[in-house]
Design a protein around this motif. Sequence first.
Motif, short mmCIF file in Angstrom:
data_model
loop_
_atom_site.label_atom_id
_atom_site.label_comp_id
_atom_site.label_asym_id
_atom_site.label_seq_id
_atom_site.Cartn_x
_atom_site.Cartn_y
_atom_site.Cartn_z
N GLY A 159 -125.83 -36.06 -35.07
CA GLY A 159 -126.65 -36.68 -36.11
C GLY A 159 -127.37 -35.62 -36.91
O GLY A 159 -126.75 -34.75 -37.52
N GLN A 160 -128.71 -35.64 -36.85
CA GLN A 160 -129.51 -34.63 -37.55
C GLN A 160 -130.19 -33.67 -36.57
O GLN A 160 -131.23 -33.09 -36.88
CB GLN A 160 -130.54 -35.32 -38.45
CG GLN A 160 -129.90 -36.03 -39.64
CD GLN A 160 -130.91 -36.66 -40.56
OE1 GLN A 160 -131.99 -37.06 -40.14
NE2 GLN A 160 -130.55 -36.77 -41.83
N GLU A 161 -129.55 -33.52 -35.41
CA GLU A 161 -130.02 -32.55 -34.43
C GLU A 161 -128.93 -31.50 -34.21
O GLU A 161 -127.82 -31.83 -33.81
CB GLU A 161 -130.35 -33.24 -33.09
CG GLU A 161 -131.50 -34.22 -33.18
CD GLU A 161 -131.80 -34.88 -31.85
OE1 GLU A 161 -132.93 -35.37 -31.69
OE2 GLU A 161 -130.91 -34.91 -30.97
N LYS A 162 -129.26 -30.26 -34.50
CA LYS A 162 -128.33 -29.14 -34.31
C LYS A 162 -128.97 -28.20 -33.30
O LYS A 162 -129.95 -27.52 -33.61
CB LYS A 162 -128.06 -28.43 -35.64
CG LYS A 162 -127.06 -27.29 -35.56
CD LYS A 162 -126.82 -26.68 -36.93
CE LYS A 162 -125.83 -25.53 -36.84
NZ LYS A 162 -125.60 -24.90 -38.16
N ILE A 163 -128.42 -28.17 -32.09
CA ILE A 163 -129.11 -27.52 -30.97
C ILE A 163 -128.14 -26.63 -30.20
O ILE A 163 -126.98 -26.98 -29.97
CB ILE A 163 -129.73 -28.58 -30.03
CG1 ILE A 163 -130.71 -29.47 -30.80
CG2 ILE A 163 -130.44 -27.91 -28.85
CD1 ILE A 163 -131.35 -30.57 -29.96
N GLY A 164 -128.64 -25.48 -29.77
CA GLY A 164 -127.86 -24.57 -28.95
C GLY A 164 -128.06 -24.85 -27.47
O GLY A 164 -129.14 -25.29 -27.04
N PHE A 165 -127.02 -24.61 -26.70
CA PHE A 165 -127.06 -24.84 -25.24
C PHE A 165 -126.14 -23.84 -24.58
O PHE A 165 -125.09 -23.47 -25.11
CB PHE A 165 -126.60 -26.26 -24.91
CG PHE A 165 -126.29 -26.47 -23.44
CD1 PHE A 165 -127.31 -26.67 -22.54
CD2 PHE A 165 -124.98 -26.43 -22.98
CE1 PHE A 165 -127.03 -26.85 -21.18
CE2 PHE A 165 -124.69 -26.61 -21.64
CZ PHE A 165 -125.73 -26.82 -20.74
N SER A 266 -133.90 -21.39 -35.71
CA SER A 266 -134.28 -22.79 -35.61
C SER A 266 -134.45 -23.39 -36.99
O SER A 266 -134.03 -24.53 -37.25
CB SER A 266 -135.58 -22.91 -34.81
OG SER A 266 -135.95 -24.26 -34.64
N MET A 267 -135.04 -22.64 -37.90
CA MET A 267 -135.24 -23.11 -39.27
C MET A 267 -133.91 -23.39 -39.97
O MET A 267 -133.75 -24.40 -40.64
CB MET A 267 -136.06 -22.10 -40.06
CG MET A 267 -137.51 -22.00 -39.63
SD MET A 267 -138.39 -20.63 -40.44
CE MET A 267 -138.26 -21.15 -42.16
N GLU A 268 -132.95 -22.49 -39.78
CA GLU A 268 -131.66 -22.72 -40.44
C GLU A 268 -130.92 -23.87 -39.79
O GLU A 268 -130.25 -24.65 -40.47
CB GLU A 268 -130.78 -21.47 -40.43
CG GLU A 268 -129.63 -21.52 -41.41
CD GLU A 268 -128.60 -22.62 -41.14
OE1 GLU A 268 -128.18 -23.27 -42.12
OE2 GLU A 268 -128.21 -22.80 -39.97
N ALA A 358 -137.11 -28.51 -37.16
CA ALA A 358 -136.96 -27.18 -36.55
C ALA A 358 -137.82 -27.06 -35.30
O ALA A 358 -137.39 -26.49 -34.28
CB ALA A 358 -137.33 -26.10 -37.56
N LYS A 359 -139.02 -27.59 -35.35
CA LYS A 359 -139.93 -27.53 -34.21
C LYS A 359 -139.50 -28.47 -33.08
O LYS A 359 -139.60 -28.14 -31.90
CB LYS A 359 -141.35 -27.90 -34.66
CG LYS A 359 -142.07 -26.80 -35.43
CD LYS A 359 -142.69 -25.80 -34.47
CE LYS A 359 -143.63 -24.85 -35.17
NZ LYS A 359 -144.31 -23.94 -34.25
N GLU A 360 -139.00 -29.65 -33.45
CA GLU A 360 -138.68 -30.67 -32.46
C GLU A 360 -137.37 -30.39 -31.73
O GLU A 360 -137.26 -30.66 -30.53
CB GLU A 360 -138.59 -32.03 -33.15
CG GLU A 360 -139.94 -32.56 -33.63
CD GLU A 360 -139.79 -33.73 -34.60
OE1 GLU A 360 -138.65 -34.18 -34.81
OE2 GLU A 360 -140.82 -34.17 -35.16
N THR A 361 -136.37 -29.86 -32.44
CA THR A 361 -135.04 -29.71 -31.83
C THR A 361 -134.86 -28.37 -31.13
O THR A 361 -134.25 -28.32 -30.06
CB THR A 361 -133.94 -29.87 -32.89
OG1 THR A 361 -134.11 -28.89 -33.91
CG2 THR A 361 -133.96 -31.26 -33.49
#
Length: 387
Positions: A159-165, A266-268, A358-361
């Motif tokens: 969705g609108q969450e782009k997260i590294g793992f 995170s911002m990008e 950026a802060k939340e994800t």
Amino acid sequence: MQFQYFIPTRILFGKGELSNLHKQKLPGKKALIVTSAGNSVKKYGYLSRLEEQLDLAGTAHVLFDKILPNPVKEHVMEGAALARENGCDFVIGLGGGSSIDSSKAIAVMATNDGDYWDYISGGSGKGKEVLAKPLPVVAITTTAGTGTEADPFAVVTNGQEKIGFGCDDTFPVLAVVDPELMVSIPPHLTAYQGFDALFHSTEGYINKTANEISDLFALRAIELIGRSLAEAVANGSDSDARADVALANTLAGMVESTSGCISEHSMEHAMSAYHHKLPHGAGLIMISREYYTFMANAKACDERLIAMAKALGFKDAKEPMDFVKALTDLQKACGVDQLKMSDYGITLEELPQMAANAKETMGGLFEGDPVLVSEEAVTEIYRRSYR
């Protein structure tokens, strides 16, 4: 002087190394090849060369070629199902960061139950532990940007969450870094990818977790990019320039593994989570000058900014802002200094929402910042960067 070092990846680096893949001890008898939905790996013969190497090694293979430039969770789940259905015992990522990141995520879900987002920390992820060992991953990179062949991380969008793992078991067991596979990259993508590698290194260098080992990798990567990225952009067939940028990229992945990114990334991620057609490196370039100006004005990492300026080519650097000057000069030399957020549909009105995202994800990256970067500061950096 205290640090931990763990990079368990065997790396084959150099021109022509793909041709030596069949001589390696591969981690299984049947591979899922994960690559992009684009045509480049087929057009330039990289896929057929890989398949030939696997045939020589007596390794069966199945193709999954749906990966997007910003990988999505749906394709991770689809690829994992395909791996299980075909009894694949390892995964090969062929292509850029999107393909290799996807291969890591697919490797996790091929052996674990539930949904990929169950294992993601941040955003709406549930942060569950990966209980079953992921399938082994082999990384064959055709770009010089993410360094993902030398780190455990996978960046995926839901969705609108782009997260590294990532975890210890998502490090590739084997990586091929062959600059011959990079000569087909067009100039603008060469630049975007090269700056991504640069910012992995600069962020890792000013990260509060930086250490003796990560500093070595970071400064050398910055130096190689300063020396050769503009030439690789201008003349993609320059094998020496390509090799320099390829090495910088792999070293930047090692920076990721020993230090890490900070809030710039995170911002990008928030930018391209909302606008999936925005290339990650382009987004980083757009915000970079104002981001590092903020860091220079904060006076929290002056000596490190000066050291990065010198490594990037500004040999007489004496002030923190000299890094911003060196960065701007390199962006001009690569023809990417005029990139516009508005060209990708980003509006001024959504900047506060992206800052919150950026802060939340990926708020954890802010913890490595050398100075507090508030949500308001993020919005202001976006605003000052906006065109």
